[in-house]
Design an enzyme around this catalytic site. Structure first.
Site, PDB file in Angstrom:
ATOM      1  CD  GLU A 195      -2.647   1.367   0.115  1.00 40.07           C
ATOM      2  OE1 GLU A 195      -3.407   0.475  -0.260  1.00 40.07           O
ATOM      3  OE2 GLU A 195      -2.492   2.444  -0.500  1.00 40.07           O
ATOM      4  CB  ALA A 198       0.554   9.793   2.182  1.00 39.85           C
ATOM      5  CB  ALA A 257       8.600   3.400  -2.279  1.00 37.23           C
ATOM      6  CB  CYS A 310       5.257   4.190   7.129  1.00 43.57           C
ATOM      7  SG  CYS A 310       3.566   3.591   7.181  1.00 43.57           S
ATOM      8  CG  PHE A 311       8.873   7.872   6.193  1.00 44.46           C
ATOM      9  CD1 PHE A 311       8.342   7.078   5.195  1.00 44.46           C
ATOM     10  CD2 PHE A 311       8.856   9.245   6.017  1.00 44.46           C
ATOM     11  CE1 PHE A 311       7.788   7.632   4.040  1.00 44.46           C
ATOM     12  CE2 PHE A 311       8.311   9.815   4.874  1.00 44.46           C
ATOM     13  CZ  PHE A 311       7.774   9.005   3.889  1.00 44.46           C
ATOM     14  CE  LYS A 313       5.527  -0.084  10.176  1.00 39.29           C
ATOM     15  NZ  LYS A 313       5.497  -1.012   9.035  1.00 39.29           N
TER      16      LYS A 313
END
Ligand SMILES: NC(=O)c1ccc[n+]([C@@H]2O[C@H](COP(=O)([O-])OP(=O)(O)OC[C@H]3O[C@@H](n4cnc5c(N)ncnc54)[C@H](O)[C@@H]3O)[C@@H](O)[C@H]2O)c1
Ligand SMILES: O=c1ccn([C@@H]2O[C@H](COP(=O)(O)OP(=O)(O)O[C@H]3O[C@H](CO)[C@@H](O)[C@H](O)[C@H]3O)[C@@H](O)[C@H]2O)c(=O)[nH]1
EC number: 1.1.1.22
Length: 518
Positions: A195, A198, A257, A310-311, A313
């Site tokens: 996924e 954002a 990404a 997210c970033f 982790k």
């Protein structure tokens, strides 16, 4: 008209992106009751209840953890079925209201729906491990494993199992082993379909994704599964935007990404420090650099640091994978992205303290914005946590205002250990003690009244149009603004009389005289 292809597939999301304080309150309540009273606990506003007396456990073979898990899930699913959704996300209400009860259903009967489904999307959390092998870096796949075991247990027909969660490369291999170990002749095809949405723009990203990525096995079965999932997305995503790859490329592309995106922010943030030292303006530099079409203008906003679930982790996960594959130099390279992010947050705190005569002890500091970005109530890994902790460490009194984050959430964030936040609430420590020097208010004017300084930590639009003259009049003097998001009009505020710091912008004479040395 709905094609037969779509009709044939019933899609069930095992878990939905979600995070809200309503749920927290419910769980705290159930934990307390569980331990003190062992009574029947009403879990929802409707008639559903769970009997917490000892017999509930012995007769049904359930344990406390099951109960806490379900006492968390029920109110959450009830909220998804109500008019007040458990998360704030622009546009989400409309989508849910339009589809709910037609082709979108929220249910706690996971086993039944998984059993009936042809395609199962698994989007459970994959937090950073907090203990044991790889603690502080590796992804914790506990939740994924339990979902896979459940799918294996309840399935009676062939299924496509889709990895929606962000997972380490090669996870699909492990999942395949779990699914096929006891498969009773059932054919499971695993696809990786990461996924890329954002938060804050999730609905826009859903309708107009830059790309949809689907990875599968390079076997006839794998290729057929890819085509099946592709045909689902093809209902609204142009075919040329649907990329198909092998499993490992898809899994790794997601981590890559996020690492590239975060790297851009750390690059511009590193430049911001140099800009402050030299008199360059980071926004002018970023604009000039981003005009190069090979670089592009997006994701070059200097800030107090990136946050979100997210970033960090995912980069830590990438670092761990590199180390496990004997690539320490590559691991070290990506680690720097996190290091610069941590540096940016502590640099900001040092700047605040140094500018205010090297002490903020007992000074009221207003924090405007606590969420990790605007248009979300999510606080996971928000830079506000580190900044507030830094200021509290220097004995400041902080007064926090965020339009979407509750007091309960903020107090929890300021007391939880790193990475504990990303585990289900019933596995988190019991009610942490509230931090006394923290006040949470519901208005920016209240937060700034009598304050020595303002720190802007989230770029909420409303912070651009506040009556800063009124705010200045009600503050202690000298009055400081530390803008971690470049939202204020620097010149206008300086004219009012504020001493203003904005990340990466030329410094006021005052700030130049007060260097921030750790
Ligand atoms: N949040 C985002 O914007 C985003 C974007 C892209 C990818 N991702 C990835 O998606 C995954 C989920 O992220 P999130 O932010 O939605 O996490 P989250 O913690 O908000 O949601 C995960 C949910 O999964 C549930 N869950 C855990 N184990 C389960 C099980 N066995 N059965 C059913 N439900 C179970 C949890 O109760 C929780 O509600 C992560 O891997 C994340 O990296 C998140
Ligand atoms: O130029 C920028 C852009 C972002 N940020 C910050 O970076 C963080 C992350 O922002 P963003 O990436 O917009 O939000 P997320 O919801 O974390 O989305 C990221 O993480 C998701 C989860 O993996 C991915 O799906 C998305 O593609 C990826 O953008 C936030 O704190 C932002 O304020 C900056 O400081 N400067």
């Amino acid at each position: 008209m709905e094609s037969n292809q779509t009709k044939k597939h019933r899609l069930y999301l095992l878990a939905l992106l979600g995070f809200n304080a309503f749920v927290h309150v419910g769980v705290e309540k159930s934990k307390t009751l569980l331990e003190k009273e062992k009574q029947t606990l009403p879990l929802t506003s409707d008639s559903r209840s769970i009997d917490l007396r000892d017999s509930w456990f012995t007769e049904t073979n359930r344990n406390v953890e099951d109960l806490l898990h379900w006492s968390w899930i029920f109110p959450r699913i009830t909220a998804w079925n109500s008019d007040t959704l458990p998360i704030y996300e622009p546009g989400l209400d409309d989508v849910v209201k339009q589809c709910r009860g037609k082709n979108l259903f929220f249910s706690t009967d996971v086993e039944k729906h998984v059993c009936e489904a042809d395609i199962v999307f698994v989007s459970v959390n994959t937090p950073t491990k907090t203990r044991g092998l790889g603690a502080g870096k590796a992804a914790d796949l506990t939740y994924w494993e339990s979902a896979a075991r459940m799918i294996a247990d309840v399935s009676k027909s062939d299924k496509i199992v889709v990895e929606k969660s962000t997972v380490p490369v090669k996870t699909a291999e492990a999942i395949e082993k779990i699914l096929t170990h006891n498969s009773k002749g059932i054919n499971f095809q695993i696809l990786s379909n990461p996924e890329f949405l954002a938060e804050g723009t999730a609905i826009q990203d859903l309708f107009h994704p830059d790309r949809v990525l689907i990875g599968g096995r390079e076997t006839p079965g794998g290729q057929k599964a890819i085509q099946t999932l592709k045909s689902v997305y093809a209902h609204w995503v142009p075919e040329e935007n649907i990329i198909t790859t092998n499993l490992w490329s898809a899994e790794l592309s997601k981590l890559a990404a996020n690492a590239f995106l975060a790297q851009r922010i750390s690059s511009v943030n590193a430049m911001s420090a140099l800009c402050e030292a030299t008199g360059a303006n980071v926004y002018q530099v970023a604009y000039a650099v981003g005009k190069d079409t090979r670089i592009g203008p997006k994701f070059l906003n200097a800030s107090v640091g990136f946050g979100g679930s997210c970033f960090q982790k995912d980069i830590l996960n990438l670092v761990y994978i590199c180390e496990c594959n004997g690539l320490p130099e590559v691991a070290e390279y990506w680690k720097q992205v996190i290091k610069i992010n941590d540096y940016q947050k502590s640099r900001f705190v040092n700047r605040v303290v140094a500018s205010m005569f090297n002490t903020v002890s007992n000074k009221k500091i207003a924090i405007l914005g606590f969420a990790f970005k605007k248009d979300t109530g999510d606080t996971r890994e928000t830079p506000a946590i580190d900044v507030c902790k830094g200021l509290l460490g220097d004995k400041a009194c902080v007064s926090i205002y965020d339009p979407q984050v509750t007091e309960d959430q903020i107090q929890r964030d300021l007391t939880l250990n790193k990475f504990d936040w990303d585990h289900p609430i019933h596995l988190q420590p019991m009610s942490p003690t509230a931090v006394k020097q923290v006040a949470v208010v519901w208005d920016a004017y209240e937060a700034t009244k009598g304050a020595h300084a303002i720190c802007i930590l989230t770029e909420w639009d409303e912070f651009k149009s506040l009556d800063y003259q009124r705010i200045y009049d009600n503050m202690q003097k000298p009055a400081f603004v530390f803008d971690g998001r470049n939202v204020v009009d620097l010149e206008k505020l300086r004219e009012i009389g504020f001493i203003v710091y904005s990340i990466g912008k030329p410094l006021d004479a005052w700030l130049k005289d007060m260097p921030a040395i750790a």
